[in-house]
Design an enzyme around this catalytic site. Structure first.
Site, PDB file in Angstrom:
ATOM      1  N   ASP A  68       8.379  37.633   6.140  1.00 42.39           N
ATOM      2  CA  ASP A  68       8.609  36.262   5.684  1.00 42.39           C
ATOM      3  C   ASP A  68       9.878  35.663   6.282  1.00 42.39           C
ATOM      4  O   ASP A  68       9.955  34.455   6.513  1.00 42.39           O
ATOM      5  CB  ASP A  68       8.675  36.225   4.157  1.00 42.39           C
ATOM      6  CG  ASP A  68       7.284  36.284   3.523  1.00 42.39           C
ATOM      7  OD1 ASP A  68       6.281  36.223   4.273  1.00 42.39           O
ATOM      8  OD2 ASP A  68       7.209  36.397   2.289  1.00 42.39           O
ATOM      9  N   GLY A  69      10.884  36.496   6.532  1.00 42.74           N
ATOM     10  CA  GLY A  69      12.117  35.984   7.139  1.00 42.74           C
ATOM     11  C   GLY A  69      11.871  35.427   8.528  1.00 42.74           C
ATOM     12  O   GLY A  69      12.393  34.356   8.890  1.00 42.74           O
ATOM     13  N   ASN A 110      10.392  27.164   1.146  1.00 42.55           N
ATOM     14  CA  ASN A 110      10.235  27.993  -0.050  1.00 42.55           C
ATOM     15  C   ASN A 110      10.997  27.443  -1.239  1.00 42.55           C
ATOM     16  O   ASN A 110      10.420  27.069  -2.248  1.00 42.55           O
ATOM     17  CB  ASN A 110      10.694  29.427   0.231  1.00 42.55           C
ATOM     18  CG  ASN A 110       9.565  30.322   0.679  1.00 42.55           C
ATOM     19  OD1 ASN A 110       8.418  29.897   0.763  1.00 42.55           O
ATOM     20  ND2 ASN A 110       9.878  31.568   0.978  1.00 42.55           N
ATOM     21  N   ARG A 128      32.334  34.114 -11.976  1.00 41.43           N
ATOM     22  CA  ARG A 128      32.313  32.871 -12.736  1.00 41.43           C
ATOM     23  C   ARG A 128      30.899  32.520 -13.176  1.00 41.43           C
ATOM     24  O   ARG A 128      29.903  32.907 -12.556  1.00 41.43           O
ATOM     25  CB  ARG A 128      32.864  31.717 -11.879  1.00 41.43           C
ATOM     26  CG  ARG A 128      34.300  31.889 -11.394  1.00 41.43           C
ATOM     27  CD  ARG A 128      35.297  31.749 -12.531  1.00 41.43           C
ATOM     28  NE  ARG A 128      35.279  30.417 -13.105  1.00 41.43           N
ATOM     29  CZ  ARG A 128      36.016  29.403 -12.660  1.00 41.43           C
ATOM     30  NH1 ARG A 128      36.801  29.566 -11.604  1.00 41.43           N
ATOM     31  NH2 ARG A 128      35.959  28.224 -13.267  1.00 41.43           N
ATOM     32  N   ALA A 154       8.115  33.734  -4.040  1.00 40.99           N
ATOM     33  CA  ALA A 154       9.317  34.288  -3.423  1.00 40.99           C
ATOM     34  C   ALA A 154      10.434  34.415  -4.465  1.00 40.99           C
ATOM     35  O   ALA A 154      10.269  35.060  -5.490  1.00 40.99           O
ATOM     36  CB  ALA A 154       9.735  33.402  -2.244  1.00 40.99           C
ATOM     37  N   PHE A 198       9.576  33.484  -8.102  1.00 39.70           N
ATOM     38  CA  PHE A 198       8.781  34.504  -8.795  1.00 39.70           C
ATOM     39  C   PHE A 198       9.686  35.595  -9.342  1.00 39.70           C
ATOM     40  O   PHE A 198       9.538  36.038 -10.489  1.00 39.70           O
ATOM     41  CB  PHE A 198       7.752  35.088  -7.815  1.00 39.70           C
ATOM     42  CG  PHE A 198       6.973  36.251  -8.361  1.00 39.70           C
ATOM     43  CD1 PHE A 198       5.896  36.046  -9.210  1.00 39.70           C
ATOM     44  CD2 PHE A 198       7.315  37.549  -8.015  1.00 39.70           C
ATOM     45  CE1 PHE A 198       5.179  37.120  -9.708  1.00 39.70           C
ATOM     46  CE2 PHE A 198       6.601  38.626  -8.505  1.00 39.70           C
ATOM     47  CZ  PHE A 198       5.525  38.412  -9.355  1.00 39.70           C
TER      48      PHE A 198
END
Length: 345
Positions: free
Chosen positions: A87-88, A162, A173, A204, A207
């Site tokens: 996917d990248g 996406n 923080r 992605a 989810f």
């Protein structure tokens, strides 16, 4: 977003008479390089011009290929961008295809790979479909992201296929945010961040953060808080015409927006982020008739025969044979002879 349309025949017969295909390849694995080489050879034999990205060309070593630098013009004049990787790699290639009319199709060579619909064993089918222009094209909704400072001046922007993630910079923080939809305040809470996701991106980051799985042909924008300190911090599904605003109070906490994990924009103290549907979608070339539901079954190994009938199956990804309607009890081969509990009505 639109329903799938047949391939544009003018793209398959361009004015200059040359069909081009851009290969975007994860060159970190020898098996992927070998697959890219054999695919390029086949496409060249079919009369298509193969184009490579400059930063991948040396590793691929494909003779006779066009070589172009990575950038908005890389897919200019290309009919299809074929992605070989996970996917990248697909998201990286989407930056190139979105700037043109090229359609994206991917061969999943990663782990889960929801964006690439083709598996390695069906590469030949994919290449045949491209050679013969027998594929459909669908448009996927993308997000436009605008970042404003405390005075309301736009200071930056980006886009996402996406998701766009408003997130804290400092891990120690808590990020306080004010959430508004269509200009009307909705709620505020402390959190690690807030995701705005597309249906394509619902499987992605959204989810993983507890958001719903949304079929990619649904038109909507998802809002998913991450680790929120609030009772009302449920995922939301809004209209595709909605504008999501995430305001960051001027308390000194640093925040940024990350798009698809690839592009980041710093959010000024006291600034805000507006997320809306982009006017420019990403075009996806579909060569497989498999439904999104079937892909969910295969990717997650979902049981579809009931807990009794699922015993002894071949393992994750093999529960649903191709073409089987899981709603029909047609398969009697797995039922024990003579009936019994599994054979009862």
């Amino acid at each position: 977003m639109t329903a799938s349309q047949p391939a544009d025949r003018t793209a398959c017969t361009p004015a200059e008479g040359v069909r081009r295909v851009l290969l975007a390849v994860h060159t970190g694995r020898a098996d992927i390089i070998e697959l890219a080489r054999s695919s390029a050879e086949r496409l060249s034999r079919a009369g298509l011009v193969v184009r490579l990205l400059e930063d991948e060309a040396v590793d691929l070593g494909i003779e006779g290929a066009e070589v172009v630098p990575f950038g908005p013009g890389a897919a200019e004049g290309a009919e299809v961008v074929i992605v070989m990787g996970g996917d990248g790699t697909f998201l990286r290639a989407a930056e190139l295809a979105r700037a043109t009319d090229a359609a994206l199709t991917g061969v999943n060579l990663g782990k889960v790979g929801f964006l690439a619909e083709t598996e390695p064993e069906t590469v030949e089918e994919t290449l045949t479909a491209i050679e013969q222009c027998e594929y459909s094209v669908e448009e996927r909704l993308t997000l436009a992201v605008d970042v404003f400072d405390a005075a309301g001046e736009r200071v930056g922007g980006t886009w996402a296929l996406n998701e766009a993630s408003v997130e804290k910079v400092e891990r120690s923080r808590v990020l306080d945010v004010v959430l508004a939809i269509d200009g009307r305040p909705l709620t505020s809470f402390g959190c690690d961040g807030v995701l705005a996701a597309t249906p394509t991106g619902s499987t992605a980051y959204a989810f993983s953060a507890g958001g719903p799985v949304v079929w990619p042909d649904v038109e909507a924008i998802l809002v998913v808080p991450t680790n929120a300190h609030a009772l009302f911090a449920r995922p939301l599904v809004t209209s595709p015409q909605s504008v999501l605003t995430v305001g960051v109070p001027a308390d000194g906490t640093r925040a940024r927006v990350s798009a698809d994990g690839r592009r980041t924009v710093e959010i000024p103290v006291g600034g805000r982020v507006d997320v809306r549907r982009s006017e420019r979608p990403v075009r996806i070339a579909r060569v497989q008739p498999r439904s999104f539901g079937d892909r969910l079954v295969a990717k997650f190994g979902l049981p579809v025969r009931g807990f009794r009938g699922a015993r002894g199956h071949a393992g994750p990804g093999h529960e649903l044979p191709r073409g089987r309607n899981v709603l029909l009890r047609e398969d009697t081969a797995d039922r024990p002879a003579g009936g019994g509990a599994d054979g009862q009505a």
